[in-house]
Design an enzyme around this catalytic site. Structure first.
Site, mmCIF file in Angstrom:
data_model
loop_
_atom_site.group_PDB
_atom_site.id
_atom_site.type_symbol
_atom_site.label_atom_id
_atom_site.label_comp_id
_atom_site.label_asym_id
_atom_site.label_seq_id
_atom_site.Cartn_x
_atom_site.Cartn_y
_atom_site.Cartn_z
ATOM 1 N N CYS A 5 29.902 26.329 -22.236
ATOM 2 C CA CYS A 5 28.824 26.150 -21.168
ATOM 3 C C CYS A 5 29.108 26.324 -20.163
ATOM 4 O O CYS A 5 29.658 25.835 -20.086
ATOM 5 C CB CYS A 5 28.581 24.637 -22.056
ATOM 6 S SG CYS A 5 26.925 24.121 -20.880
ATOM 7 N N CYS A 25 28.195 23.229 -18.029
ATOM 8 C CA CYS A 25 29.282 22.019 -18.598
ATOM 9 C C CYS A 25 31.248 22.030 -18.829
ATOM 10 O O CYS A 25 31.289 21.343 -18.165
ATOM 11 C CB CYS A 25 29.040 20.685 -19.071
ATOM 12 S SG CYS A 25 29.156 21.111 -20.599
ATOM 13 N N CYS A 47 29.610 32.112 -32.872
ATOM 14 C CA CYS A 47 29.722 31.102 -34.056
ATOM 15 C C CYS A 47 29.449 29.099 -33.522
ATOM 16 O O CYS A 47 30.754 28.897 -33.232
ATOM 17 C CB CYS A 47 31.436 30.983 -34.554
ATOM 18 S SG CYS A 47 30.750 30.163 -36.588
#
Length: 118
Positions: free
Chosen positions: A45, A48, A69
């Protein structure tokens, strides 16, 4: 809660994990993952730094030729359009010269010390 993927980017790859072929631009960063005795492109991400999964190329499931995936525990599905101005893109760079038989993008990325998240 930043958007990472759209419903339009999701597809059934048959692997049992949620699969996507493009990201919301700027939402994901990559790094080389050398765990389990292999080299893979890990996706994280962009907000974060949390682990999302891995991205694979060359399987020809979709026109982007990428399969993200994604660990289903790392995403929350929201039935809403992407925010205004949000664009979707591939996460791996385009090859410089496909006609000349350039190495796969994944091989080139993994041959380097890390990805764009370094």
């Amino acid at each position: 809660g930043a958007p990472l993927y759209s419903a339009a980017a999701k597809f059934d790859s048959g692997c049992g994990w949620p699969a996507f072929d493009r990201i919301v631009k700027g939402a994901v960063v990559t790094q080389t993952d050398t765990s389990l005795g292999m080299r893979r492109v890990e996706i994280l991400c962009g907000s974060c730094g949390g682990h999302l999964g891995h991205v694979f190329e060359g399987e020809r499931f979709t026109r982007t030729n990428e399969r993200h995936c994604v660990n289903s525990a790392s995403v929350r599905y929201v039935d809403a359009p992407l925010p205004d101005g949000a664009a979707e893109t591939k996460v791996l760079p385009e090859p410089e010269d496909d006609a000349a038989g350039a190495k796969s993008i994944l091989s080139e990325l993994l041959g380097k010390k890390g990805g764009q998240g370094d």
